[in-house]
Write a protein that holds these residues in place. Sequence first.
Motif, PDB file in Angstrom:
ATOM      1  N   LEU A   1       0.809  -1.207   0.000  1.00  0.00           N
ATOM      2  CA  LEU A   1       0.000   0.000   0.000  1.00  0.00           C
ATOM      3  C   LEU A   1       0.849   1.267   0.000  1.00  0.00           C
ATOM      4  CD1 LEU A   1      -2.896  -1.035   2.353  1.00  0.00           C
ATOM      5  CD2 LEU A   1      -2.927  -0.739  -0.105  1.00  0.00           C
ATOM      6  N   VAL A   2       2.097   1.144   0.443  1.00  0.00           N
ATOM      7  CA  VAL A   2       2.970   2.316   0.454  1.00  0.00           C
ATOM      8  C   VAL A   2       3.424   2.650  -0.974  1.00  0.00           C
ATOM      9  CG1 VAL A   2       5.403   2.723   0.944  1.00  0.00           C
ATOM     10  CG2 VAL A   2       3.795   2.520   2.798  1.00  0.00           C
ATOM     11  N   LEU A   3       3.350   1.640  -1.857  1.00  0.00           N
ATOM     12  CA  LEU A   3       3.799   1.842  -3.245  1.00  0.00           C
ATOM     13  C   LEU A   3       3.169   3.046  -3.941  1.00  0.00           C
ATOM     14  CD1 LEU A   3       4.194  -1.612  -4.995  1.00  0.00           C
ATOM     15  CD2 LEU A   3       5.918   0.121  -4.596  1.00  0.00           C
ATOM     16  N   PRO A   4       1.834   3.111  -4.057  1.00  0.00           N
ATOM     17  CA  PRO A   4       1.266   4.264  -4.778  1.00  0.00           C
ATOM     18  C   PRO A   4       1.594   5.599  -4.119  1.00  0.00           C
ATOM     19  CG  PRO A   4      -0.469   2.914  -3.825  1.00  0.00           C
ATOM     20  CD  PRO A   4       0.792   2.163  -3.652  1.00  0.00           C
ATOM     21  N   ILE A   5       1.781   5.608  -2.780  1.00  0.00           N
ATOM     22  CA  ILE A   5       2.109   6.869  -2.113  1.00  0.00           C
ATOM     23  C   ILE A   5       3.498   7.327  -2.533  1.00  0.00           C
ATOM     24  CG2 ILE A   5       2.421   8.001   0.107  1.00  0.00           C
ATOM     25  CD1 ILE A   5       0.495   6.021   1.299  1.00  0.00           C
ATOM     26  N   THR A   6       4.444   6.393  -2.549  1.00  0.00           N
ATOM     27  CA  THR A   6       5.810   6.804  -2.882  1.00  0.00           C
ATOM     28  C   THR A   6       5.966   7.055  -4.376  1.00  0.00           C
ATOM     29  OG1 THR A   6       6.274   4.477  -2.625  1.00  0.00           O
ATOM     30  CG2 THR A   6       7.221   5.933  -1.002  1.00  0.00           C
ATOM     31  N   LEU A   7       5.251   6.281  -5.199  1.00  0.00           N
ATOM     32  CA  LEU A   7       5.392   6.506  -6.640  1.00  0.00           C
ATOM     33  C   LEU A   7       4.763   7.836  -7.042  1.00  0.00           C
ATOM     34  CD1 LEU A   7       4.771   2.952  -8.046  1.00  0.00           C
ATOM     35  CD2 LEU A   7       6.911   4.184  -7.890  1.00  0.00           C
ATOM     36  N   GLY A   8       3.711   8.221  -6.348  1.00  0.00           N
ATOM     37  CA  GLY A   8       3.157   9.557  -6.575  1.00  0.00           C
ATOM     38  C   GLY A   8       2.079   9.599  -7.640  1.00  0.00           C
TER      39      GLY A   8
END
Lengths: 304, 276
Positions: free
Chosen positions: A119-126
């Motif tokens: 779930l952290v993926l889309p936050i970090t990818l932006g």
Amino acid sequence: MSTVASTVAPIRAAAPSLRLRLAATGIDGVTLLLLPAALFLIALFIYPFIYGFVLSFEPKQGGTLSNYQRFFSDSYFANTVATTMKIALPVTLLNLTLAIPIAFRVRLLRRQRLLTTFLVLPITLGTVLVAEGMLFYFGPQGWFNRTLMTLGLISHPVRLVHNYWGVLISLVITGFPFTFLLTLSYITGIDPSLEQAAATLGAKPAARFRHIFWPLLLPGLAITFCLSFVQAYSVFPSAVLVGEPAAATRVISIAAYQSAFEDYDYSMASAIAMIMAATQLIVVLAVFAGRALVYRGPVASGKG
Amino acid sequence: MNRSLTERLWAAALWLLVGFFILNLTALIATVITSSFATRWLGTWFPADFTTRWYFSAWDEFQLGDVLIVTFEVVFAVVVLAGLLGVPAAYAMARRNFPGKKLLMLLFLLPLLVPPITYGIPMATVLYKTGLGGTLAGVILANLVPTVPFVILVMIPFIEQIDPRIEAAARVFGAGTLRLFIYVLLPILTPGVLAALLLVLVRTIGMFELTFLTAGPTSQTLVVALYYAVFAAGVRAVQSIDAMAVIYMATTLVWLLIALRFVNPTQIVARAKQAR
């Protein structure tokens, strides 16, 4: 430091030096370490805000308030507030209503780490990358529409990009993980023995949620709602890339950006930024006022 | 019996929802990667054939070499400066009580709570007035605004849990401030500082709004260059934009994976809780 001041002061006659008196209130060499960071933020965060506020009252033409008058009388500007609200409020509510039950499930899970990493993926990818991927994936030829058509759920590809739904989906993809992780961190902060005690006394799950978790969680949920809302309200890249930036998703940040970097009217842009900040503040205050109506009690959650 | 059935259905529905979300997320990322290796991909489930040539053409078309150098310059400067400004401030916040501390805390919280596009526009205006807008220095300064408070708020609880008697003991044995810092504080603080700075690094690579508002043609970072490429889509081949997106993903994910060895994923989001 106060102990040093009290032992040294009597030796040095009646009036202790300024340095010692400052040290007694907690200001000494160590406290000065704050200065660089504080001055930096005053120069680049507080000062620009004040500067922008003053600048918004010095329009290119017209009286002091003409920027604000123009904003609210010209529907091309005024509608952006409603447009942005129409995107941000449903997205925030949707993300929060999905996040709460899921976080309650995940709380019991022993291996949360894999899920949270995903779930952290889309936050970090932006938002830019998510929008880029969405253009093809949710497009008429993308895998999403293809799968639905193969399953026979739809006969024609659904239009999911370059309109309102594109922005909504992009905000769920980047916003839901944010809302969820924040909610999860509040829920795991509640002492599990409180729930166990309620269960021992015979409370059913619904009653445990209603009487134990809900009041403890409410302050955290109010903060989560505000943070998620403020993020959704300031949507910019996805409103341009997967939305319809000239019409259905002409959000307020697009109007501010166009004034600043296409018309070079910094005064008007500052006015729009101030209106953006003010409307966010109104919603945040409304949430906290609403919270006070629903529940009055200690602000801190069960962690103590 | 009946109750356990509804409970099971409820749980299944929730997991289905989570699965649906993760499935789409993975498929979305897979689409970008597949497309970047595709020769031609129109109207079929999978592309006709695979190639790596888009990576070479993307590298030349978007001057990715220059963009990557700028990105690393910005990120490196932001990480170092955020550490230098943030860690001492966090130390003072954790160790001292003084009048006006609450107000200062608010000053450190606001840049994290107010969204970048809201304060970015007046900030960019000020930077352009002073001649810093559009330069590398301007981009670095802009990116420091949310990262310095971030370092402070991550480091305060970390420093608070260090026993102040360790420092007192060093003082008793005659260590000066410098020696105290080098031999006592630095070794204890290193893990926390490392974690905070890795998070800053990941956030700065992905920080779009502030860089977008302050960058000129020669000071674009990767994510801003990607935005312009997608914005002007149609001029360039889709695959070459996708290749650029994959390069962007790779640079972010490498650092994310390193960061996740030291921090909990929720830390990337849940700073508001620690700030209490």
